[in-house]
Design a protein around this motif. Sequence first.
Motif: not given
Lengths: 151, 151, 99, 99
Positions: A33-39, A103, A106, A110, B28-32, B100-103, B106, B109-110
Amino acid sequence: MTPTIRIQREDFDLAAEIAALSAGRRDIGAVVSFTGLCRDEGGTLAALELEHYPGMAEAEIARVAETAAARWPLMGLLAIHRYGLVAPGEQIVLVIATSAHRRAAFEAADFMMDYLKTRAPFWKREHLADGTTGGWVEAKQEDDDAAARWS
Amino acid sequence: MTPTIRIQREDFDLAAEIAALSAGRRDIGAVVSFTGLCRDEGGTLAALELEHYPGMAEAEIARVAETAAARWPLMGLLAIHRYGLVAPGEQIVLVIATSAHRRAAFEAADFMMDYLKTRAPFWKREHLADGTTGGWVEAKQEDDDAAARWS
Amino acid sequence: MTQAPAPSAAAAVPRSVRLVYFAWVRERVGLADEQVELPAGVNTVLDLVRWLKTRDEGYAAAFADETLVRAAIDQSHVKPGAHLDGAREIAFFPPMTGG
Amino acid sequence: MTQAPAPSAAAAVPRSVRLVYFAWVRERVGLADEQVELPAGVNTVLDLVRWLKTRDEGYAAAFADETLVRAAIDQSHVKPGAHLDGAREIAFFPPMTGG
Protein backbone atom coordinates in the motif's frame (compact mmCIF):
# COMPACT_ATOMS: atom_id res chain seq x y z
CA MET A 1 -9.09 -8.43 -12.24
CA THR A 2 -10.92 -5.12 -12.48
CA PRO A 3 -9.09 -2.22 -10.84
CA THR A 4 -11.04 -0.14 -8.33
CA ILE A 5 -10.77 3.62 -8.95
CA ARG A 6 -12.45 6.24 -6.79
CA ILE A 7 -12.24 10.03 -6.88
CA GLN A 8 -13.87 11.43 -3.77
CA ARG A 9 -14.00 14.34 -1.36
CA GLU A 10 -14.23 12.04 1.68
CA ASP A 11 -11.36 10.43 3.55
CA PHE A 12 -10.63 6.70 3.05
CA ASP A 13 -9.79 3.74 5.28
CA LEU A 14 -6.72 1.71 4.27
CA ALA A 15 -7.59 -1.28 6.45
CA ALA A 16 -11.14 -1.48 5.07
CA GLU A 17 -9.86 -1.28 1.49
CA ILE A 18 -7.29 -4.05 2.05
CA ALA A 19 -9.99 -6.17 3.69
CA ALA A 20 -12.28 -5.65 0.68
CA LEU A 21 -9.53 -6.63 -1.77
CA SER A 22 -8.66 -9.73 0.29
CA ALA A 23 -12.18 -10.91 1.20
CA GLY A 24 -12.66 -14.63 0.64
CA ARG A 25 -9.22 -15.08 -0.95
CA ARG A 26 -6.38 -17.28 0.25
CA ASP A 27 -4.14 -16.94 -2.79
CA ILE A 28 -2.74 -13.46 -2.06
CA GLY A 29 0.85 -13.52 -0.83
CA ALA A 30 1.73 -9.83 -0.92
CA VAL A 31 -0.10 -6.57 -0.26
CA VAL A 32 1.67 -3.27 -0.91
CA SER A 33 0.00 0.00 0.00
CA PHE A 34 1.01 3.58 -0.61
CA THR A 35 -0.66 6.39 1.31
CA GLY A 36 0.11 10.00 0.42
CA LEU A 37 -0.42 12.53 3.19
CA CYS A 38 -0.61 16.31 3.35
CA ARG A 39 2.56 17.70 5.01
CA ASP A 40 2.45 20.90 7.06
CA GLU A 41 5.70 22.18 5.47
CA GLY A 42 7.24 23.21 8.76
CA GLY A 43 4.00 24.71 10.05
CA THR A 44 3.56 27.14 7.14
CA LEU A 45 0.71 25.23 5.49
CA ALA A 46 -2.92 25.38 6.66
CA ALA A 47 -4.36 23.18 3.93
CA LEU A 48 -3.97 21.94 0.39
CA GLU A 49 -6.77 22.57 -2.07
CA LEU A 50 -7.03 19.83 -4.68
CA GLU A 51 -8.70 20.75 -7.95
CA HIS A 52 -9.46 17.97 -10.44
CA TYR A 53 -10.99 17.36 -13.85
CA PRO A 54 -14.10 15.29 -13.11
CA GLY A 55 -14.51 12.42 -15.51
CA MET A 56 -11.00 12.59 -16.88
CA ALA A 57 -9.49 11.98 -13.43
CA GLU A 58 -11.29 8.63 -13.16
CA ALA A 59 -10.64 7.79 -16.83
CA GLU A 60 -6.93 8.56 -16.71
CA ILE A 61 -6.27 6.66 -13.48
CA ALA A 62 -8.25 3.75 -14.92
CA ARG A 63 -5.98 3.80 -17.99
CA VAL A 64 -2.88 3.76 -15.78
CA ALA A 65 -4.38 0.90 -13.74
CA GLU A 66 -5.11 -1.12 -16.87
CA THR A 67 -1.51 -0.68 -17.96
CA ALA A 68 -0.33 -1.93 -14.55
CA ALA A 69 -2.73 -4.87 -14.63
CA ALA A 70 -1.42 -5.88 -18.07
CA ARG A 71 2.20 -5.59 -16.97
CA TRP A 72 2.15 -7.40 -13.60
CA PRO A 73 0.27 -10.52 -12.42
CA LEU A 74 -1.97 -8.73 -9.92
CA MET A 75 -4.86 -10.10 -7.89
CA GLY A 76 -6.18 -6.68 -6.92
CA LEU A 77 -5.45 -3.03 -7.65
CA LEU A 78 -7.04 0.04 -6.10
CA ALA A 79 -6.51 3.78 -6.35
CA ILE A 80 -8.37 6.46 -4.43
CA HIS A 81 -7.63 10.17 -4.89
CA ARG A 82 -9.31 12.90 -2.88
CA TYR A 83 -10.23 16.40 -4.01
CA GLY A 84 -11.21 19.53 -2.10
CA LEU A 85 -9.50 20.85 1.03
CA VAL A 86 -7.11 18.56 2.87
CA ALA A 87 -5.44 19.54 6.15
CA PRO A 88 -1.87 18.63 7.20
CA GLY A 89 -1.71 15.06 8.48
CA GLU A 90 -4.73 14.04 6.39
CA GLN A 91 -4.66 11.44 3.64
CA ILE A 92 -4.71 12.49 -0.04
CA VAL A 93 -4.12 9.40 -2.14
CA LEU A 94 -4.14 5.63 -1.68
CA VAL A 95 -2.84 2.87 -3.93
CA ILE A 96 -3.02 -0.83 -3.04
CA ALA A 97 -1.66 -3.70 -5.16
CA THR A 98 -2.06 -7.37 -4.25
CA SER A 99 -0.34 -10.33 -5.88
CA ALA A 100 0.92 -13.83 -5.18
CA HIS A 101 4.47 -12.48 -4.86
CA ARG A 102 6.01 -9.31 -3.49
CA ARG A 103 7.89 -8.06 -6.57
CA ALA A 104 4.73 -7.60 -8.66
CA ALA A 105 2.90 -5.87 -5.79
CA PHE A 106 5.79 -3.47 -5.07
CA GLU A 107 6.42 -2.59 -8.71
CA ALA A 108 2.74 -2.12 -9.58
CA ALA A 109 2.11 0.20 -6.61
CA ASP A 110 5.28 2.19 -7.37
CA PHE A 111 4.35 2.46 -11.07
CA MET A 112 0.79 3.53 -10.23
CA MET A 113 2.05 6.39 -8.06
CA ASP A 114 4.61 7.60 -10.61
CA TYR A 115 2.03 7.67 -13.40
CA LEU A 116 -0.77 9.01 -11.25
CA LYS A 117 1.52 11.92 -10.26
CA THR A 118 2.32 12.89 -13.83
CA ARG A 119 -0.88 11.93 -15.71
CA ALA A 120 -3.91 12.20 -13.40
CA PRO A 121 -5.53 15.65 -13.80
CA PHE A 122 -5.20 17.04 -10.27
CA TRP A 123 -3.69 20.35 -9.22
CA LYS A 124 -2.71 21.42 -5.72
CA ARG A 125 -2.95 24.94 -4.33
CA GLU A 126 -1.53 25.94 -0.97
CA HIS A 127 -3.54 27.71 1.73
CA LEU A 128 -1.03 29.15 4.15
CA ALA A 129 -1.08 29.26 7.93
CA ASP A 130 -0.96 33.09 7.84
CA GLY A 131 -4.42 33.11 6.20
CA THR A 132 -3.28 33.91 2.66
CA THR A 133 -3.71 31.73 -0.37
CA GLY A 134 -0.37 30.57 -1.66
CA GLY A 135 0.38 29.64 -5.22
CA TRP A 136 -0.34 26.56 -7.26
CA VAL A 137 2.18 23.83 -6.53
CA GLU A 138 4.64 23.50 -9.40
CA ALA A 139 5.22 20.18 -11.12
CA LYS A 140 8.62 18.64 -10.40
CA GLN A 141 11.09 17.38 -12.96
CA GLU A 142 11.83 14.47 -10.61
CA ASP A 143 8.25 13.25 -11.02
CA ASP A 144 8.66 13.13 -14.80
CA ASP A 145 11.98 11.35 -14.32
CA ALA A 146 10.35 8.83 -11.97
CA ALA A 147 7.63 8.03 -14.51
CA ALA A 148 10.23 7.68 -17.27
CA ARG A 149 11.83 4.78 -15.35
CA TRP A 150 9.01 2.49 -16.47
CA SER A 151 9.18 3.04 -20.22
CA MET B 1 14.54 7.65 14.12
CA THR B 2 14.65 4.31 15.95
CA PRO B 3 13.22 1.41 13.93
CA THR B 4 10.56 -0.72 15.61
CA ILE B 5 11.23 -4.47 15.36
CA ARG B 6 8.93 -7.11 16.79
CA ILE B 7 9.07 -10.90 16.57
CA GLN B 8 5.83 -12.35 17.87
CA ARG B 9 3.46 -15.29 17.72
CA GLU B 10 0.38 -13.02 17.66
CA ASP B 11 -1.19 -11.40 14.61
CA PHE B 12 -0.67 -7.67 13.96
CA ASP B 13 -2.82 -4.71 12.92
CA LEU B 14 -1.52 -2.64 10.00
CA ALA B 15 -3.81 0.33 10.65
CA ALA B 16 -2.81 0.50 14.34
CA GLU B 17 0.90 0.34 13.44
CA ILE B 18 0.58 3.13 10.85
CA ALA B 19 -1.35 5.21 13.38
CA ALA B 20 1.41 4.70 15.96
CA LEU B 21 4.13 5.73 13.48
CA SER B 22 2.14 8.82 12.44
CA ALA B 23 0.88 9.96 15.86
CA GLY B 24 1.36 13.68 16.43
CA ARG B 25 3.26 14.18 13.17
CA ARG B 26 2.35 16.38 10.23
CA ASP B 27 5.61 16.09 8.32
CA ILE B 28 5.06 12.62 6.81
CA GLY B 29 4.20 12.70 3.11
CA ALA B 30 4.42 9.02 2.22
CA VAL B 31 3.59 5.74 3.95
CA VAL B 32 4.46 2.46 2.22
CA SER B 33 3.40 -0.83 3.77
CA PHE B 34 4.15 -4.41 2.80
CA THR B 35 2.09 -7.24 4.25
CA GLY B 36 3.10 -10.83 3.53
CA LEU B 37 0.30 -13.39 3.76
CA CYS B 38 0.15 -17.19 3.90
CA ARG B 39 -1.16 -18.56 0.57
CA ASP B 40 -3.18 -21.78 0.45
CA GLU B 41 -1.24 -23.01 -2.63
CA GLY B 42 -4.34 -24.05 -4.52
CA GLY B 43 -5.94 -25.60 -1.45
CA THR B 44 -3.07 -27.99 -0.71
CA LEU B 45 -1.75 -26.09 2.31
CA ALA B 46 -3.30 -26.31 5.79
CA ALA B 47 -0.74 -24.07 7.53
CA LEU B 48 2.81 -22.81 7.52
CA GLU B 49 4.97 -23.44 10.56
CA LEU B 50 7.53 -20.69 11.10
CA GLU B 51 10.62 -21.59 13.10
CA HIS B 52 12.99 -18.80 14.11
CA TYR B 53 16.22 -18.17 15.99
CA PRO B 54 15.14 -16.13 19.03
CA GLY B 55 17.46 -13.21 19.69
CA MET B 56 19.18 -13.36 16.34
CA ALA B 57 15.89 -12.77 14.49
CA GLU B 58 15.42 -9.44 16.28
CA ALA B 59 19.11 -8.56 16.02
CA GLU B 60 19.40 -9.31 12.31
CA ILE B 61 16.23 -7.43 11.34
CA ALA B 62 17.43 -4.52 13.47
CA ARG B 63 20.73 -4.52 11.55
CA VAL B 64 18.84 -4.48 8.23
CA ALA B 65 16.62 -1.66 9.51
CA GLU B 66 19.65 0.38 10.58
CA THR B 67 21.11 -0.01 7.10
CA ALA B 68 17.83 1.21 5.59
CA ALA B 69 17.63 4.13 8.02
CA ALA B 70 21.17 5.19 7.08
CA ARG B 71 20.46 4.92 3.35
CA TRP B 72 17.09 6.70 3.07
CA PRO B 73 15.70 9.79 4.87
CA LEU B 74 13.00 7.95 6.82
CA MET B 75 10.67 9.29 9.49
CA GLY B 76 9.60 5.85 10.68
CA LEU B 77 10.43 2.21 9.99
CA LEU B 78 8.75 -0.88 11.40
CA ALA B 79 9.11 -4.62 10.86
CA ILE B 80 7.02 -7.33 12.50
CA HIS B 81 7.57 -11.03 11.78
CA ARG B 82 5.42 -13.79 13.23
CA TYR B 83 6.49 -17.29 14.22
CA GLY B 84 4.51 -20.44 14.99
CA LEU B 85 1.59 -21.79 12.96
CA VAL B 86 0.00 -19.47 10.40
CA ALA B 87 -3.10 -20.47 8.40
CA PRO B 88 -3.78 -19.53 4.75
CA GLY B 89 -5.07 -15.98 4.47
CA GLU B 90 -3.32 -14.97 7.71
CA GLN B 91 -0.58 -12.35 7.94
CA ILE B 92 3.09 -13.37 8.36
CA VAL B 93 5.19 -10.25 8.01
CA LEU B 94 4.70 -6.49 8.00
CA VAL B 95 7.05 -3.69 6.96
CA ILE B 96 6.12 0.00 7.08
CA ALA B 97 8.32 2.89 5.98
CA THR B 98 7.36 6.55 6.31
CA SER B 99 9.13 9.54 4.78
CA ALA B 100 8.52 13.05 3.49
CA HIS B 101 8.58 11.71 -0.09
CA ARG B 102 7.42 8.54 -1.77
CA ARG B 103 10.67 7.33 -3.34
CA ALA B 104 12.43 6.88 0.01
CA ALA B 105 9.41 5.11 1.52
CA PHE B 106 9.01 2.73 -1.45
CA GLU B 107 12.69 1.88 -1.71
CA ALA B 108 13.20 1.38 2.03
CA ALA B 109 10.20 -0.97 2.34
CA ASP B 110 11.30 -2.92 -0.75
CA PHE B 111 14.89 -3.16 0.55
CA MET B 112 13.70 -4.27 4.00
CA MET B 113 11.69 -7.13 2.51
CA ASP B 114 14.50 -8.31 0.22
CA TYR B 115 17.01 -8.36 3.07
CA LEU B 116 14.60 -9.74 5.62
CA LYS B 117 13.87 -12.65 3.22
CA THR B 118 17.51 -13.58 2.78
CA ARG B 119 19.05 -12.62 6.16
CA ALA B 120 16.44 -12.95 8.93
CA PRO B 121 16.72 -16.40 10.57
CA PHE B 122 13.26 -17.81 9.87
CA TRP B 123 12.39 -21.15 8.25
CA LYS B 124 9.02 -22.23 6.90
CA ARG B 125 7.65 -25.77 6.96
CA GLU B 126 4.46 -26.78 5.21
CA HIS B 127 1.59 -28.58 6.90
CA LEU B 128 -0.54 -30.02 4.14
CA ALA B 129 -4.31 -30.16 3.79
CA ASP B 130 -4.17 -33.99 3.66
CA GLY B 131 -2.90 -34.03 7.26
CA THR B 132 0.74 -34.81 6.50
CA THR B 133 3.70 -32.60 7.26
CA GLY B 134 5.32 -31.39 4.08
CA GLY B 135 8.93 -30.42 3.72
CA TRP B 136 10.85 -27.34 4.67
CA VAL B 137 10.35 -24.59 2.11
CA GLU B 138 13.47 -24.22 -0.04
CA ALA B 139 15.18 -20.88 -0.42
CA LYS B 140 14.80 -19.34 -3.87
CA GLN B 141 17.59 -18.04 -6.05
CA GLU B 142 15.30 -15.14 -7.02
CA ASP B 143 15.34 -13.95 -3.40
CA ASP B 144 19.14 -13.79 -3.42
CA ASP B 145 18.99 -11.98 -6.75
CA ALA B 146 16.45 -9.49 -5.37
CA ALA B 147 18.69 -8.70 -2.38
CA ALA B 148 21.69 -8.29 -4.68
CA ARG B 149 19.94 -5.41 -6.47
CA TRP B 150 20.73 -3.13 -3.52
CA SER B 151 24.49 -3.65 -3.31
CA MET C 1 60.73 -7.80 30.70
CA THR C 2 57.63 -10.05 30.91
CA GLN C 3 56.74 -11.98 27.82
CA ALA C 4 53.22 -12.05 26.29
CA PRO C 5 51.63 -15.52 26.46
CA ALA C 6 52.29 -17.46 23.30
CA PRO C 7 49.23 -18.03 21.05
CA SER C 8 49.58 -21.74 21.66
CA ALA C 9 48.96 -21.20 25.37
CA ALA C 10 45.56 -19.60 24.65
CA ALA C 11 44.65 -22.34 22.19
CA ALA C 12 45.40 -24.96 24.81
CA VAL C 13 42.67 -23.64 27.15
CA PRO C 14 39.55 -25.80 26.68
CA ARG C 15 37.03 -23.79 24.65
CA SER C 16 33.45 -24.60 25.56
CA VAL C 17 30.83 -23.34 23.09
CA ARG C 18 27.10 -23.71 22.71
CA LEU C 19 25.97 -25.11 19.39
CA VAL C 20 22.39 -24.45 18.20
CA TYR C 21 20.65 -25.99 15.21
CA PHE C 22 17.54 -24.96 13.30
CA ALA C 23 15.00 -26.42 10.85
CA TRP C 24 16.26 -29.49 8.97
CA VAL C 25 19.77 -29.12 10.37
CA ARG C 26 18.23 -29.54 13.85
CA GLU C 27 16.17 -32.52 12.67
CA ARG C 28 19.13 -34.33 11.12
CA VAL C 29 21.47 -33.67 14.05
CA GLY C 30 18.69 -34.74 16.41
CA LEU C 31 19.35 -31.92 18.86
CA ALA C 32 18.20 -28.31 19.21
CA ASP C 33 21.37 -27.33 21.08
CA GLU C 34 24.37 -28.74 22.90
CA GLN C 35 27.48 -27.61 24.73
CA VAL C 36 30.77 -28.89 23.26
CA GLU C 37 34.49 -28.55 23.94
CA LEU C 38 36.21 -27.55 20.73
CA PRO C 39 39.09 -29.94 19.99
CA ALA C 40 42.53 -28.57 19.26
CA GLY C 41 42.87 -27.66 15.60
CA VAL C 42 39.25 -26.57 15.22
CA ASN C 43 39.76 -22.87 14.55
CA THR C 44 37.17 -21.92 11.93
CA VAL C 45 33.51 -22.60 11.22
CA LEU C 46 34.53 -24.99 8.45
CA ASP C 47 36.89 -26.83 10.82
CA LEU C 48 33.97 -27.22 13.22
CA VAL C 49 31.63 -28.52 10.50
CA ARG C 50 34.21 -31.11 9.42
CA TRP C 51 34.76 -32.24 12.99
CA LEU C 52 30.99 -32.47 13.65
CA LYS C 53 30.57 -34.65 10.53
CA THR C 54 32.84 -37.27 12.11
CA ARG C 55 30.67 -37.59 15.21
CA ASP C 56 27.79 -39.65 13.77
CA GLU C 57 25.54 -40.18 10.77
CA GLY C 58 23.07 -37.47 11.85
CA TYR C 59 25.73 -34.78 11.78
CA ALA C 60 27.11 -36.24 8.56
CA ALA C 61 23.66 -35.97 6.97
CA ALA C 62 23.09 -32.44 8.27
CA PHE C 63 26.40 -31.18 6.89
CA ALA C 64 26.58 -33.41 3.80
CA ASP C 65 26.67 -30.30 1.60
CA GLU C 66 29.22 -28.10 3.36
CA THR C 67 28.36 -25.11 1.18
CA LEU C 68 24.62 -25.24 1.87
CA VAL C 69 24.40 -24.94 5.66
CA ARG C 70 24.71 -21.38 6.98
CA ALA C 71 26.37 -20.37 10.25
CA ALA C 72 26.16 -17.58 12.79
CA ILE C 73 28.56 -16.74 15.61
CA ASP C 74 26.94 -15.03 18.57
CA GLN C 75 23.86 -14.27 16.46
CA SER C 76 25.62 -12.68 13.49
CA HIS C 77 25.95 -14.33 10.07
CA VAL C 78 29.47 -15.56 9.28
CA LYS C 79 31.23 -17.26 6.38
CA PRO C 80 32.79 -20.76 6.63
CA GLY C 81 36.27 -19.26 7.04
CA ALA C 82 35.28 -17.23 10.13
CA HIS C 83 37.45 -17.81 13.19
CA LEU C 84 35.87 -19.14 16.38
CA ASP C 85 38.03 -17.07 18.78
CA GLY C 86 35.85 -15.90 21.65
CA ALA C 87 32.67 -17.43 20.22
CA ARG C 88 30.10 -18.37 22.83
CA GLU C 89 27.21 -19.54 20.60
CA ILE C 90 27.57 -21.01 17.14
CA ALA C 91 24.41 -21.67 15.11
CA PHE C 92 23.90 -23.83 12.02
CA PHE C 93 20.81 -23.61 9.82
CA PRO C 94 19.52 -23.91 6.25
CA PRO C 95 19.20 -20.87 3.96
CA MET C 96 16.51 -18.60 5.39
CA THR C 97 12.93 -18.75 4.11
CA GLY C 98 11.13 -16.14 6.18
CA GLY C 99 9.30 -13.07 4.99
CA MET D 1 -22.78 7.59 -59.22
CA THR D 2 -23.07 9.87 -56.22
CA GLN D 3 -19.90 11.62 -55.17
CA ALA D 4 -18.57 11.61 -51.57
CA PRO D 5 -18.56 15.10 -50.00
CA ALA D 6 -15.22 16.78 -50.46
CA PRO D 7 -13.15 17.25 -47.26
CA SER D 8 -13.52 21.00 -47.63
CA ALA D 9 -17.31 20.67 -47.29
CA ALA D 10 -16.91 19.03 -43.84
CA ALA D 11 -14.42 21.70 -42.78
CA ALA D 12 -16.90 24.40 -43.73
CA VAL D 13 -19.48 23.12 -41.20
CA PRO D 14 -19.26 25.29 -38.03
CA ARG D 15 -17.51 23.21 -35.36
CA SER D 16 -18.80 23.97 -31.88
CA VAL D 17 -16.61 22.67 -29.07
CA ARG D 18 -16.62 22.98 -25.30
CA LEU D 19 -13.41 24.38 -23.82
CA VAL D 20 -12.60 23.68 -20.16
CA TYR D 21 -9.80 25.24 -18.10
CA PHE D 22 -8.23 24.18 -14.82
CA ALA D 23 -6.06 25.63 -12.06
CA TRP D 24 -4.07 28.75 -13.07
CA VAL D 25 -5.10 28.40 -16.71
CA ARG D 26 -8.73 28.76 -15.53
CA GLU D 27 -7.79 31.73 -13.33
CA ARG D 28 -5.94 33.58 -16.11
CA VAL D 29 -8.61 32.92 -18.73
CA GLY D 30 -11.24 33.95 -16.19
CA LEU D 31 -13.60 31.13 -17.13
CA ALA D 32 -14.04 27.50 -16.05
CA ASP D 33 -15.59 26.56 -19.39
CA GLU D 34 -17.11 27.99 -22.55
CA GLN D 35 -18.62 26.88 -25.85
CA VAL D 36 -16.82 28.21 -28.95
CA GLU D 37 -17.10 27.92 -32.72
CA LEU D 38 -13.72 26.94 -34.10
CA PRO D 39 -12.70 29.35 -36.88
CA ALA D 40 -11.63 28.00 -40.24
CA GLY D 41 -7.95 27.16 -40.23
CA VAL D 42 -7.93 26.03 -36.60
CA ASN D 43 -7.18 22.34 -37.07
CA THR D 44 -4.84 21.36 -34.24
CA VAL D 45 -4.53 21.99 -30.51
CA LEU D 46 -1.67 24.40 -31.22
CA ASP D 47 -3.78 26.29 -33.80
CA LEU D 48 -6.49 26.62 -31.14
CA VAL D 49 -4.00 27.88 -28.51
CA ARG D 50 -2.68 30.51 -30.95
CA TRP D 51 -6.20 31.64 -31.84
CA LEU D 52 -7.24 31.83 -28.16
CA LYS D 53 -4.20 34.00 -27.39
CA THR D 54 -5.54 36.64 -29.80
CA ARG D 55 -8.85 36.93 -27.96
CA ASP D 56 -7.75 38.98 -24.93
CA GLU D 57 -4.99 39.49 -22.39
CA GLY D 58 -6.30 36.76 -20.06
CA TYR D 59 -5.93 34.09 -22.74
CA ALA D 60 -2.60 35.58 -23.76
CA ALA D 61 -1.36 35.28 -20.16
CA ALA D 62 -2.70 31.74 -19.75
CA PHE D 63 -0.98 30.51 -22.91
CA ALA D 64 2.10 32.77 -22.77
CA ASP D 65 4.32 29.67 -22.64
CA GLU D 66 2.83 27.49 -25.38
CA THR D 67 4.94 24.50 -24.35
CA LEU D 68 3.87 24.59 -20.70
CA VAL D 69 0.08 24.27 -20.87
CA ARG D 70 -1.17 20.70 -21.35
CA ALA D 71 -4.24 19.70 -23.34
CA ALA D 72 -6.79 16.89 -23.42
CA ILE D 73 -9.35 16.06 -26.10
CA ASP D 74 -12.45 14.32 -24.80
CA GLN D 75 -10.66 13.54 -21.53
CA SER D 76 -7.50 11.97 -22.99
CA HIS D 77 -4.09 13.65 -22.96
CA VAL D 78 -2.96 14.92 -26.38
CA LYS D 79 0.10 16.65 -27.82
CA PRO D 80 0.01 20.17 -29.35
CA GLY D 81 -0.06 18.71 -32.86
CA ALA D 82 -3.21 16.65 -32.22
CA HIS D 83 -6.06 17.26 -34.68
CA LEU D 84 -9.38 18.55 -33.42
CA ASP D 85 -11.54 16.50 -35.84
CA GLY D 86 -14.60 15.26 -33.97
CA ALA D 87 -13.51 16.79 -30.65
CA ARG D 88 -16.39 17.68 -28.32
CA GLU D 89 -14.48 18.81 -25.23
CA ILE D 90 -10.99 20.32 -25.22
CA ALA D 91 -9.30 20.94 -21.88
CA PHE D 92 -6.28 23.12 -21.02
CA PHE D 93 -4.40 22.87 -17.74
CA PRO D 94 -0.98 23.18 -16.08
CA PRO D 95 1.29 20.17 -15.56
CA MET D 96 -0.40 17.87 -13.04
CA THR D 97 0.50 18.00 -9.36
CA GLY D 98 -1.73 15.36 -7.80
CA GLY D 99 -0.74 12.24 -5.88
